[in-house]
Design an enzyme around this catalytic site. Structure first.
Site, PDB file in Angstrom:
ATOM      1  N   SER A  19       0.858  -1.182   0.000  1.00 42.68           N
ATOM      2  CA  SER A  19       0.000   0.000   0.000  1.00 42.68           C
ATOM      3  C   SER A  19       0.896   1.234   0.000  1.00 42.68           C
ATOM      4  O   SER A  19       2.010   1.198   0.548  1.00 42.68           O
ATOM      5  CB  SER A  19      -0.893   0.025   1.237  1.00 42.68           C
ATOM      6  OG  SER A  19      -1.561   1.265   1.368  1.00 42.68           O
ATOM      7  N   TYR A  31      -2.690  -1.751  10.231  1.00 46.16           N
ATOM      8  CA  TYR A  31      -2.715  -1.985   8.782  1.00 46.16           C
ATOM      9  C   TYR A  31      -1.484  -1.357   8.136  1.00 46.16           C
ATOM     10  O   TYR A  31      -0.763  -2.014   7.372  1.00 46.16           O
ATOM     11  CB  TYR A  31      -3.988  -1.387   8.173  1.00 46.16           C
ATOM     12  CG  TYR A  31      -3.976  -1.422   6.657  1.00 46.16           C
ATOM     13  CD1 TYR A  31      -4.374  -2.563   5.973  1.00 46.16           C
ATOM     14  CD2 TYR A  31      -3.542  -0.328   5.915  1.00 46.16           C
ATOM     15  CE1 TYR A  31      -4.345  -2.608   4.587  1.00 46.16           C
ATOM     16  CE2 TYR A  31      -3.505  -0.367   4.529  1.00 46.16           C
ATOM     17  CZ  TYR A  31      -3.911  -1.507   3.866  1.00 46.16           C
ATOM     18  OH  TYR A  31      -3.876  -1.549   2.496  1.00 46.16           O
TER      19      TYR A  31
END
Length: 248
Positions: free
Chosen positions: A138, A151
């Site tokens: 990400s 995350y």
């Protein structure tokens, strides 16, 4: 990465980016196996997209990974591409003791899942022509979104893991590609209707174009993700972190 003639296993392949990549790569002339926990979703995908195959797999369960590796070794010995895409993304309050379970789940699925999959499937890839491990991280690996702290941490760790993996596999002729998406309109964080997130089809278009035009790429970063991915190098880290900190 060559774009056709591969046998590809994609974890987290029942929705979002994983399913989108599966359909696009299947249409490009690859044998694609989508892996996920829910058999009913897998059955729907194989019905809607004839030729795509399915594998029940829970990346949070080491025994499930081991069974999947044995199954694929027997049914698809030509496997040469592993896409570690499975992941969860949930908001988390570090001041709420109950959210520790959310943090632990992120580590188990996003990080340990990818590491365990890599260990389990590398023996099938080493020695194959055009072998690839693709890890979907990400842009938030590079500047965190504070409402999803674990995350972000798992994606930063996956970036680091990918860097080391690439070095260790240099003599094994296995290419390691990291894909670092921006926010994309998927159900991952309930962003499917978020106008500020990148439309999924646009993300897939640009990602596959980059894979096609840069076959030796180490990182695939669409233009929309560059603002965050390159924030530190561009001297914008504090400003980008402040911007992301305003997201509730």
């Amino acid at each position: 990465m060559k774009m056709t003639g591969n046998t590809i296993l994609i974890t987290g392949g029942t929705s979002g980016i994983g399913l989108g990549l599966a359909v696009r790569l299947h249409e490009a002339g690859n044998k694609v196996i989508v892996a996920g926990r829910r058999k009913e979703l897998l059955d729907r995908i194989t019905t809607d997209h004839p030729g795509i195959e399915a594998l029940v797999l829970d990346v949070a369960d080491p025994a499930s990974i081991a069974r999947a590796a044995e199954t694929v070794a027997a049914s698809h010995p030509g496997l040469n591409v592993l896409v570690n895409n499975a992941g969860i993304m949930l908001r988390e309050s570090l001041l709420d003791p109950a959210d520790l379970q959310i943090a632990e789940d992120h580590v188990t699925v996003n990080l340990l899942g990818a590491i365990r999959m890599t260990y389990a499937f590398l023996p099938l890839l080493v020695g194959k022509d055009d072998a690839v491990v693709m890890n979907v991280s990400s842009a938030l690996a590079f500047v965190p979104l504070p409402v999803t702290p674990t995350y972000n941490a798992t994606k930063a760790a996956l970036h680091s893991f990918s860097e080391s993996l690439r070095v260790q596999l240099a003599d094994a002729s296995v290419q390691v590609i990291e894909v670092a998406p921006p926010g994309v309109r998927t159900t991952l964080l309930g962003q499917q209707d978020d106008e500020n997130a990148m439309p999924l089809e646009d993300f897939l278009d640009e990602t596959l174009t980059l894979l096609h035009t840069r076959p030796d790429a180490k990182e695939i970063v669409v233009e929309r993700a560059r603002f965050v991915r390159d924030a530190e190098a561009g001297g914008r880290y504090d400003d980008v972190l402040a911007m992301l900190s305003s997201v509730g």
